[in-house]
Structures are given as C-alpha cells and as structure tokens.
Design an enzyme around this catalytic site. Structure first.
Site, short mmCIF file in Angstrom:
data_model
loop_
_atom_site.label_atom_id
_atom_site.label_comp_id
_atom_site.label_asym_id
_atom_site.label_seq_id
_atom_site.Cartn_x
_atom_site.Cartn_y
_atom_site.Cartn_z
CE LYS A 172 -5.35 -1.29 -6.54
NZ LYS A 172 -5.92 -1.50 -5.19
CB SER A 232 -3.89 -4.67 -4.34
OG SER A 232 -5.03 -3.84 -4.22
CB SER A 239 -5.81 -2.62 -1.44
OG SER A 239 -5.93 -4.01 -1.46
#
Length: 452
Positions: free
Chosen positions: A78, A152, A176
């Site tokens: 990420k 996210s 997320s």
C-alpha cells in the site's frame, strides 16, 4: 506452460522452496499479468518491474531459500508504507516524490521471509475514504469493474482479486482492509492493537490503524499475518469456549449506526455464515451489541482528527477539496481523540457483550460499493454519505482496537462477492482465522475474478 499468476502464496512458496520454480519465473509471470490487465483494474500507482526481477534473483540465490515462508512470492504494498528506493505518495499530489531511504518494518519482514515487492498500490488521498481514486488513478472491483474496489486499501484488494499478486500489504484505520476485501471477495484480518507493527502516517490515527494482509485464502492470510507479526499466532489466548469446546457466536445484522439500512444480500450472508458455523459445531445465537447512540459522532471525530494530523505540513492547495474539508473539521477534535476517552468508553460498553459471546458475526458491508467514479472531485458531504451508507460495520473495531476479519460468503445479484465480518476480543486472531477457515471449507469461493 502454466503461469504462476493466480496461484496461492502457499503454493508458490512451496514450489520455490522445492526448486520446482524460480523466483524470477514467478515474478515475471505476475509482471506480465500486471502489464496485460492493470489498465482495466487500476491497482498500481507504481510497478517495480526491473527492480523486482533483480530482487527475485537475489531471493533465488539465498542460502536459506528452503526455509523461507514466502519464498519468491510477489507482494504489493500500500502506498502509505515505505519501500526502499520508491516514493510514498499516499494518493496525493501534495506529498513529496522522494524515494524512501529504508523499508517500513512490515515490508522488511516480508522481504526477510522471501517475498518480492512488485509495486505500490493506489489509495485515496491520505487514505481517508472508502473508495479509491484520485490523481494517481482509480481502482476498480475486478468482479464488477463499474464499481469501486473500496478503500482505502483498494488498490491492493484489486491487485489480489485480479490475480496480479497473491498477497498485498494494506492497513485499516476505519475499515480500510475489510471494506475492499469484502468488495473484492478476499480474506483479510485487521489484527488487534500491537500484534503487528503499525507506524502508519503520523501516529496511526491515535492507535486505531493496523497493518494486515489481503489474500485469496485463509491459509495465505494466516501465513502473511504470521510473517508480519513475527509469530505463528498459536500462543495467543483464544476466546473463552462454552461447554464441549464450541464457541459462543453472536450473529447480528443490525447496523451500528442508526438509520443506515442493511441490504438483503448482506443480511442473508450473515444467516448463511451462521448456518455454516452451526454446522461446524458452534453455538450461534442472534444478539445485537449495545452500540451507543453516540457511536457515529465518536467515529467521525476520530476519522477527521486522524486526517488533520496526517495533513500537517502539506500544501493544502494541492489537496482535493474533500480532503481539505475533512482535515479542517478534524483539527477541532485532535486533542479529544488523542485523549482516548471516547474509545475507552466504547470498550467498556462492549466488553460485557464479549463476556457473554466469544465472537461477533456481522455483515462486512451494508450494501455494494459505490460506482467507480471521480469521487475525489465531488464534495465532502457527498463522500461521507456514500461511505457511511455502505460501510457502517467496520469503524467500531478500530475504536476498540480489537481484531476483526472479512470473509467472502455468497454473492450479490451482480455476481460480485458478498462478505461477513468476524470480531473477537484481544488475542482472538487465531480463533477468528479458524472460524474463517471453516466458512471457507463449507462455502468455497472462486479465488480470482474472471478477467480473461
């Protein structure tokens, strides 16, 4: 010749350890799939093709290759975690395009275990929202490309669901990991506080944000979590068990936020998962946690305050409007959120419920994800309403700091996956993984989306 892309991390690592495949072959197959398909998925902000092949060769030459748990396994990271030599943009034009000098500790642990980082995945700006889009791209659900992959950690979920990598490293501050995993038919676990090193942003959103795996199988999720935690996860205290060794599971389809309805497929997924766990021998009862009426305000205060902290020092003129508003609102709540009284009060309210029950089973989401659209160009309130309407079930467990999983069960009318959430008290990670494994065995799910 069969491609290694689409295989599980456990299968790949075993083949590399046994010299049935080389790390370079495995990584090259995944890079080829990324080049072919990521234009349709939007998973990656940056792909490290040349560097990854070189690092794959280094893994292949390691003297301890036969002992590496993730030998030659391609992973995606990420874009809010440092990868040595790569910039960390966190989905924003306001962040510096400066290479990181060292790996984040979780990335270093993956590399030490034999994994190869092939790229950094897309996120919404500052990892704030429940959909993934912005100046670096839009991440789509490979099962339903008209819909967002979620956020996210949306780019990581899209990458795994599309078979671009078998594993992705993400994190979860208000859902997320679980939100995009639920959208994309993946298994994930947000570990409890302190199980995996955090170090996310400027303070881990007051300790609410945790790093964790995105995977296609429970076996792979357990494998990656053990590497991230530096532990085999078998020594943690399991939940209290009822007579006969069965777990006491509370099944609830009630939204934690008043006025947010739950769509029929997600309510049905809870009933189906409850039946599967009863079939596996556990005690399942319908019971709703005593969520306080103030939960929505507590979550919003922490959500905005975390963003206010992360936005410090950035040029606000280069932030999207929705992010600027979110951070501006949050500045008034930073001191309150840092004090932690709201989180402590929530834990105190919910602890008696978790004395009566070992595990809570809920929908992972309330409805399917919003359309894959330029949400970063839309107003703050419109984003908040969209996110809250489909993901009310995840924030309570960041506020408490307790472990929670998303597990696919069933399908939506579109054919995209549906999912449930499993929640336990601190130390329950191994027990949650065991329950997820039973659901997976009784209700198997196709591992990757049929993009070809």
């Amino acid at each position: 010749m069969t491609s290694w892309a689409g295989r599980t991390a456990a299968d790949i690592a075993a083949a590399v350890r046994e010299k049935r495949a080389t790390p370079r072959e495995v990584v090259a197959d995944h890079l080829a799939r990324i080049e072919r398909l990521d234009g349709r998925v939007g998973a990656f902000r940056a792909v490290r093709a040349e560097a990854a092949l070189g690092e794959a060769d280094e893994v292949g030459a390691r003297s301890d290759l036969a002992e590496l748990p993730l030998a030659g396994v391609p992973v995606a990271v990420k874009d809010n975690l440092a990868v040595r030599g790569e910039s960390k943009r966190v989905g924003s034009a306001a962040t510096p395009d400066t290479p990181s000098a060292a790996d984040h500790v979780t990335v270093a642990r993956l590399r030490a275990a034999g994994a190869v980082v092939v790229g950094l995945t897309n996120v919404p700006e500052l990892c704030v929202f429940g959909t993934t889009e912005g100046v670096h791209g839009t991440s789509r659900n490979p099962w339903d490309p008209a819909r967002s992959a979620g956020g996210s950690s949306g780019g990581g979920a899209a990458a795994v669901a599309a078979g671009l990598v078998p594993l992705a490293l993400g994190n979860d501050g208000m859902g997320s990991l679980r939100i995009p995993a639920a959208n994309c038919g993946l298994v994930t676990i947000k570990p409890g506080h302190g199980v995996v090193p955090a170090g996310i942003g400027e303070g881990d959103w007051f300790g609410m944000s945790e790093n964790g795996p995105l995977a296609t199988t429970v076996e792979d999720a357990r494998l990656m979590l053990a590497v991230l935690a530096g532990d085999d996860l078998t020594d943690g205290g399991p939940p209290r068990r009822a007579d006969g060794g069965t777990l006491r599971i509370a099944a609830s389809a009630r939204s934690p936020l008043a006025g947010v309805p739950v769509s029929r497929p997600y309510a049905n997924a809870v009933r189906e998962a409850a039946g599967l766990l009863m079939k596996a021998g556990h005690q399942v009862r319908r019971a709703d946690p005593p969520y306080p009426a103030s939960l929505g305000l507590t979550a919003l205060a922490h959500w905005t305050a975390g963003t206010a902290v992360d936005a410090r020092g950035l040029d606000r003129r280069r932030l999207a409007r929705r992010t600027r508003v979110h951070a501006a609102l949050g500045r008034a709540f930073v001191r309150t959120a840092a004090a932690g009284e709201g989180r402590e009060a929530l834990r105190a309210r919910l602890e008696p419920f978790f004395e009566a029950y070992d595990v809570l089973l809920t929908p992972a989401l309330a409805r399917r994800s919003p359309a894959a659209a330029p949400w970063h160009e839309r107003g703050w309130l419109r984003n908040i309403v969209a996110d809250t309407a489909y993901s009310p079930f995840t924030p309570p467990w960041n506020l408490t700091g307790w472990p929670a999983m998303a597990v696919p069960v069933g399908t939506l009318p579109s054919g995209a996956p549906c999912a449930v959430q499993l929640v336990g008290r601190p130390g329950a990670e191994a027990a949650l993984l065991e329950l997820a494994e039973r659901i997976e065995a009784l209700r198997p799910w196709r591992r990757t989306a049929p993009l070809e």
